[in-house]
Design a protein around this motif. Structure first.
Motif, PDB file in Angstrom:
ATOM      1  N   ILE A 202       0.835  -1.209   0.000  1.00  0.00           N
ATOM      2  CA  ILE A 202       0.000   0.000   0.000  1.00  0.00           C
ATOM      3  C   ILE A 202       0.871   1.261   0.000  1.00  0.00           C
ATOM      4  CG2 ILE A 202      -1.674   1.317   1.360  1.00  0.00           C
ATOM      5  CD1 ILE A 202      -2.704  -1.475   2.364  1.00  0.00           C
ATOM      6  N   LEU A 209      -4.640   2.529  -6.373  1.00  0.00           N
ATOM      7  CA  LEU A 209      -4.752   1.485  -5.362  1.00  0.00           C
ATOM      8  C   LEU A 209      -6.199   1.023  -5.315  1.00  0.00           C
ATOM      9  CD1 LEU A 209      -3.020   0.068  -3.130  1.00  0.00           C
ATOM     10  CD2 LEU A 209      -3.897   1.793  -1.548  1.00  0.00           C
ATOM     11  N   VAL A 211      -8.715  -1.786  -3.650  1.00  0.00           N
ATOM     12  CA  VAL A 211      -8.758  -2.667  -2.480  1.00  0.00           C
ATOM     13  C   VAL A 211     -10.123  -3.324  -2.404  1.00  0.00           C
ATOM     14  CG1 VAL A 211      -8.572  -2.809   0.030  1.00  0.00           C
ATOM     15  CG2 VAL A 211      -7.144  -1.173  -1.235  1.00  0.00           C
ATOM     16  N   ILE A 225      -3.917   3.327   3.701  1.00  0.00           N
ATOM     17  CA  ILE A 225      -4.763   3.655   2.546  1.00  0.00           C
ATOM     18  C   ILE A 225      -5.129   5.140   2.579  1.00  0.00           C
ATOM     19  CG2 ILE A 225      -7.034   3.239   1.514  1.00  0.00           C
ATOM     20  CD1 ILE A 225      -6.742   0.323   2.514  1.00  0.00           C
ATOM     21  N   ILE A 275      -5.773  -6.776  -3.431  1.00  0.00           N
ATOM     22  CA  ILE A 275      -5.279  -5.412  -3.609  1.00  0.00           C
ATOM     23  C   ILE A 275      -4.548  -5.354  -4.942  1.00  0.00           C
ATOM     24  CG2 ILE A 275      -3.788  -3.568  -2.722  1.00  0.00           C
ATOM     25  CD1 ILE A 275      -3.962  -4.926   0.048  1.00  0.00           C
TER      26      ILE A 275
END
Length: 331
Positions: A202, A209, A211, A225, A275
């Motif tokens: 991360i 990103l 998730v 995050i 992820i």
């Protein structure tokens, strides 16, 4: 045709003959030969791919499973045992109400089956390894109760260092002896290093990103995050149970992340743990495994995932994520 391919086809045909899988299993057996890594998506694909994989075994099958409640999978394991293959299974000891039927059937058939060590709160790992050369690392259980509704992923991994490490940990966990797992080339283990590995993934994201997590409560990961969104990374989250994780969703959304959730008990259930970082760039990576964003999952359970940069796995997970993000309810 290679010997390995022949064995896989033969195993699939034996299962077809026994009525355990459909004839499409032979095509799935061929698919298992593709590359070092390949990804599968549930419920888009049928779980018979797992039965085909089990049926391809010629020497050994080692299974670690949090929940095993699938008669077809159990029968596939028993069929391999009866064919002279060494079959060993670890089932979570805290879920005897779910695992008891499978445990009893496997035990009666002579399969080496044991309940998990009390050293872990839960043995939440979901892995099948065949012939000591290929492992299937799953985000979901072999529990047919949820097959039709659960979003989950699986990654076939034939990296020699990965599989050797998985087998070493299996042997220790089966014997209930302590071990510090090795990561091989790509593995992410709990309770050893999963939090650090996921934080590094991360924190290393530069552009995007994505998730997808059933549980979204571990503060260290939520903070990471949030920090990614604050530094300009495009962050998207697909989650479950908006009421249960409201504070975490609020935190990342306030930082600029886009969040969608699922909550229906009759629609898609986001059971996956995945992820994708920096998709479409040379540094893109994808995680898939059994680890939830929870303290228990990261620090107290036996869990397994992997982080790879394989284009096929990246494309499969990202494409599925895009669909799920588009169909979710904006938070």
């Amino acid at each position: 045709m290679s010997l390995a391919t022949f064995a896989r086809r033969a195993g699939a045909l034996l299962l077809v003959g026994a009525g355990l899988i459909s004839a499409t299993g032979t095509a799935q057996a061929d698919a298992l030969d593709a590359g070092t890594y390949s990804a599968i998506v549930f419920p888009d694909q049928d779980h018979s791919v797992v039965d085909t994989f089990i049926g391809s075994a010629t020497t050994s099958v080692d299974v670690t499973m949090y929940e095993l409640r699938d008669t077809t999978a159990v029968n596939a394991l028993i069929a391999r045992q009866r064919a002279g293959v060494r079959v060993r299974v670890i089932l979570d000891a805290r879920h005897t109400s779910v695992n008891g039927t499978a445990y009893n059937a496997l035990k009666a058939a002579g399969v080496g089956v044991t309940y998990s060590s009390s050293a872990f709160v839960y043995t939440h790992q979901k892995t099948v390894t065949v012939d000591g050369v290929k492992s299937l690392i799953l985000t979901g259980n072999l529990d047919a109760t949820y097959y039709s509704s659960s979003r989950d992923y699986g990654v076939f991994d034939s990296d020699a260092n990965d599989v050797a490490a998985i087998e070493q940990v299996f042997a220790a966990d089966y014997a209930k002896t302590s071990i510090t797992p090795k990561d091989g080339d790509n593995l992410v283990w709990s309770p050893t290093d999963s939090q650090d590995r996921l934080l590094a993934l991360i924190n290393g994201a530069q552009t995007s990103l994505d998730v997808q997590e059933l549980e979204f409560g571990d503060q260290a990961l939520v903070d990471a995050i949030t920090a990614a969104a604050n530094r300009g990374v495009t962050v998207r989250v697909v989650g479950m149970n908006p009421d249960s994780y409201a504070s975490s969703f609020d935190q990342v959304a306030t930082a600029g992340a886009k969040v969608v959730t699922y909550s229906s008990t009759t629609g898609l259930y986001i059971h996956a743990k995945a992820i994708v970082a920096d998709y479409g760039t040379p540094s893109a990576k994808v995680f898939a495994g059994s680890e939830n964003f929870s303290d228990n999952s990261l620090n107290s359970n036996r869990e397994l995932g992997l982080i790879v940069s394989d284009p096929g796995v990246l494309n499969t997970v990202e494409t599925t994520f895009n669909t799920d993000f588009a169909n979710g309810t904006p938070y």
